[in-house]
Design a protein around this motif. Structure first.
Motif, PDB file in Angstrom:
ATOM      1  N   MET A 175       1.463   8.414  -9.775  1.00 50.39           N
ATOM      2  CA  MET A 175       0.886   7.173 -10.299  1.00 50.39           C
ATOM      3  C   MET A 175       1.408   5.971  -9.509  1.00 50.39           C
ATOM      4  O   MET A 175       2.586   5.851  -9.234  1.00 50.39           O
ATOM      5  N   ARG A 176       0.496   5.068  -9.158  1.00 55.62           N
ATOM      6  CA  ARG A 176       0.901   3.867  -8.428  1.00 55.62           C
ATOM      7  C   ARG A 176       0.170   2.622  -8.905  1.00 55.62           C
ATOM      8  O   ARG A 176       0.774   1.571  -9.054  1.00 55.62           O
ATOM      9  N   LYS A 177      -1.139   2.741  -9.196  1.00 53.29           N
ATOM     10  CA  LYS A 177      -1.955   1.568  -9.499  1.00 53.29           C
ATOM     11  C   LYS A 177      -1.553   0.875 -10.796  1.00 53.29           C
ATOM     12  O   LYS A 177      -1.723  -0.338 -10.941  1.00 53.29           O
ATOM     13  N   GLN A 178      -1.058   1.646 -11.779  1.00 53.74           N
ATOM     14  CA  GLN A 178      -0.682   1.034 -13.058  1.00 53.74           C
ATOM     15  C   GLN A 178       0.768   0.541 -13.069  1.00 53.74           C
ATOM     16  O   GLN A 178       1.224  -0.009 -14.063  1.00 53.74           O
ATOM     17  N   ASP A 179       1.456   0.753 -11.966  1.00 53.67           N
ATOM     18  CA  ASP A 179       2.848   0.318 -11.866  1.00 53.67           C
ATOM     19  C   ASP A 179       2.897  -1.079 -11.258  1.00 53.67           C
ATOM     20  O   ASP A 179       2.396  -1.299 -10.149  1.00 53.67           O
ATOM     21  N   PRO A 180       3.483  -2.063 -11.971  1.00 51.32           N
ATOM     22  CA  PRO A 180       3.554  -3.424 -11.420  1.00 51.32           C
ATOM     23  C   PRO A 180       4.329  -3.496 -10.113  1.00 51.32           C
ATOM     24  O   PRO A 180       4.165  -4.451  -9.346  1.00 51.32           O
ATOM     25  N   ASN A 181       5.168  -2.489  -9.845  1.00 51.32           N
ATOM     26  CA  ASN A 181       5.937  -2.464  -8.600  1.00 51.32           C
ATOM     27  C   ASN A 181       5.290  -1.613  -7.512  1.00 51.32           C
ATOM     28  O   ASN A 181       5.882  -1.403  -6.455  1.00 51.32           O
TER      29      ASN A 181
ATOM     30  N   ASP B 257       4.123   0.919  -4.888  1.00 48.69           N
ATOM     31  CA  ASP B 257       4.753   2.064  -4.240  1.00 48.69           C
ATOM     32  C   ASP B 257       6.262   2.079  -4.472  1.00 48.69           C
ATOM     33  O   ASP B 257       6.892   3.141  -4.460  1.00 48.69           O
ATOM     34  N   PHE B 258       6.855   0.894  -4.704  1.00 53.60           N
ATOM     35  CA  PHE B 258       8.294   0.842  -4.996  1.00 53.60           C
ATOM     36  C   PHE B 258       8.595   1.579  -6.304  1.00 53.60           C
ATOM     37  O   PHE B 258       9.585   2.297  -6.417  1.00 53.60           O
ATOM     38  N   GLY B 259       7.712   1.384  -7.292  1.00 55.10           N
ATOM     39  CA  GLY B 259       7.887   2.077  -8.564  1.00 55.10           C
ATOM     40  C   GLY B 259       7.697   3.571  -8.419  1.00 55.10           C
ATOM     41  O   GLY B 259       8.408   4.370  -9.034  1.00 55.10           O
ATOM     42  N   ARG B 260       6.742   3.963  -7.584  1.00 53.68           N
ATOM     43  CA  ARG B 260       6.481   5.381  -7.386  1.00 53.68           C
ATOM     44  C   ARG B 260       7.674   6.073  -6.717  1.00 53.68           C
ATOM     45  O   ARG B 260       8.055   7.177  -7.116  1.00 53.68           O
ATOM     46  N   THR B 261       8.251   5.449  -5.716  1.00 46.22           N
ATOM     47  CA  THR B 261       9.392   6.073  -5.044  1.00 46.22           C
ATOM     48  C   THR B 261      10.601   6.166  -5.974  1.00 46.22           C
ATOM     49  O   THR B 261      11.393   7.108  -5.866  1.00 46.22           O
ATOM     50  N   LYS B 262      10.714   5.214  -6.912  1.00 38.53           N
ATOM     51  CA  LYS B 262      11.804   5.317  -7.887  1.00 38.53           C
ATOM     52  C   LYS B 262      11.580   6.529  -8.786  1.00 38.53           C
ATOM     53  O   LYS B 262      12.519   7.262  -9.104  1.00 38.53           O
ATOM     54  N   ARG B 263      10.330   6.763  -9.191  1.00 37.40           N
ATOM     55  CA  ARG B 263      10.035   7.932 -10.017  1.00 37.40           C
ATOM     56  C   ARG B 263      10.272   9.229  -9.250  1.00 37.40           C
ATOM     57  O   ARG B 263      10.679  10.236  -9.830  1.00 37.40           O
ATOM     58  N   GLN B 264      10.016   9.202  -7.945  1.00 35.21           N
ATOM     59  CA  GLN B 264      10.313  10.376  -7.126  1.00 35.21           C
ATOM     60  C   GLN B 264      11.806  10.701  -7.163  1.00 35.21           C
ATOM     61  O   GLN B 264      12.197  11.870  -7.278  1.00 35.21           O
TER      62      GLN B 264
END
Length: 308
Positions: free
Chosen positions: A202-208, A210-217
């Motif tokens: 998921m990336r589009k619903q994250d206000p951050n 790709d930064f938010g996605r890499t944190k989830r990774q």
């Protein structure tokens, strides 16, 4: 036969029965352990092991033998049919057994840097598409001015199988969203393999973004480490080995892995994560993340400190 003799014989028989059961169990467990060991060794050394020229393996073996700090490049690859794919996840995992500390630093895939071996500036995740793990290792080493000891490449589709084999993993989710299939509430979230893939992609619903996605990774990596370390059922080991054998490549040999498990296992007690920061811009219509020199210096210092 005297009654007393019959009692003695009966007692001896009942003593022999549990001893025989214990012996059979011991032999069965020993045979199972031996089969697991052989399966793991063959899978790692014959299916997963792929050395790269950019890493001096002899120097690395000396570090592992002396239980010195290590840097490992983790590559999460979205591999397609007849296509090598790109490394959608790049992380530098640093292990310091002297401080029982583990550090995981994400490098955003759009980071603009020089691709070693091509001499051109491009997105850092394109290094894998151009030259596989070898070029990725050389490019990350050049970007952060560090030395990598190992690399591990994991097919992202294999991540789903890995989590399912473990059962579930748990992460501490920081934002709430629904992707049409799953609800992700704030707080602890328990996930199977399919839900994990939705969580990391998921990336589009994250206000951050790709930064938010890499944190989830990074959270998923930590969840897998924790679940794998606490997993009670040894019967799952062969399944995990088979999944890794089909989805993972590394320059680690089986003996290296054994040494990491014994000498570096306590590093997970102190887990620190970070993400390389920068600002987005477009060059010739293509989006890049520009990382300032001071940020590169900071991250270099964080990794170097683990090895001091």
């Amino acid at each position: 036969m005297k009654r007393s003799d019959r009692k003695k014989k009966s007692r001896k028989l009942w003593l022999k029965i549990p001893l025989a059961i214990i012996l059979v169990l011991a032999l069965g467990i020993g045979a199972y352990a031996f089969s697991v060991y052989n399966n793991a060794k063959e899978t790692v050394n014959k299916k997963m092991h792929e050395p790269v020229e950019s890493i001096d393996y002899n120097a690395t073996k000396k570090k592992v033998k002396a239980t010195e700090p290590l840097n490992i490049l983790l590559l999460g690859v979205d591999q397609r049919a007849n296509d090598r794919g790109r490394s959608d996840a790049l992380m530098v995992l640093s292990l310091d057994p002297t401080k029982d500390k583990m550090q995981l630093i994400s490098i955003p895939r759009d980071t603009r840097t020089t691709i070693v071996g091509r001499g051109t500036a491009d997105k850092i995740n394109h290094a894998y598409a151009f030259g596989g793990a070898d070029m990725s290792v050389a490019t990350v080493e050049n970007f952060l001015d560090i030395e990598l000891d190992y690399y591990v490449r994991m097919n992202m589709e294999g991540l789903q199988e890995l989590v399912d084999e473990l059962g579930t993993i748990s992460v501490d989710n920081e934002i709430a969203w629904n992707d049409g299939k799953y609800d992700f509430n704030i707080g602890p979230v328990e996930m199977n393999g399919d839900k994990t893939m939705h969580f990391v992609r998921m990336r589009k619903q994250d206000p951050n973004g790709d930064f938010g996605r890499t944190k989830r990774q990074r959270q998923v990596i930590q969840g897998i480490v924790n679940q794998g370390a606490s997993m009670a059922s040894v019967t799952k080991i062969n399944g995990l080995i088979d999944i890794l054998g089909n989805n993972m490549t590394t320059n680690l040999e089986f003996d290296d892995m054994k040494k990491l498990l014994t000498g570096y296992k306590d590093t997970r007690k102190n887990f620190v994560s970070y993400q390389v920061k920068g600002s987005g811009t477009k060059i010739d219509g293509i989006y890049y993340l520009i990382v300032p020199e001071e940020e590169v210096t900071k991250v270099h210092g964080m990794i170097s400190e683990m090895k001091s």
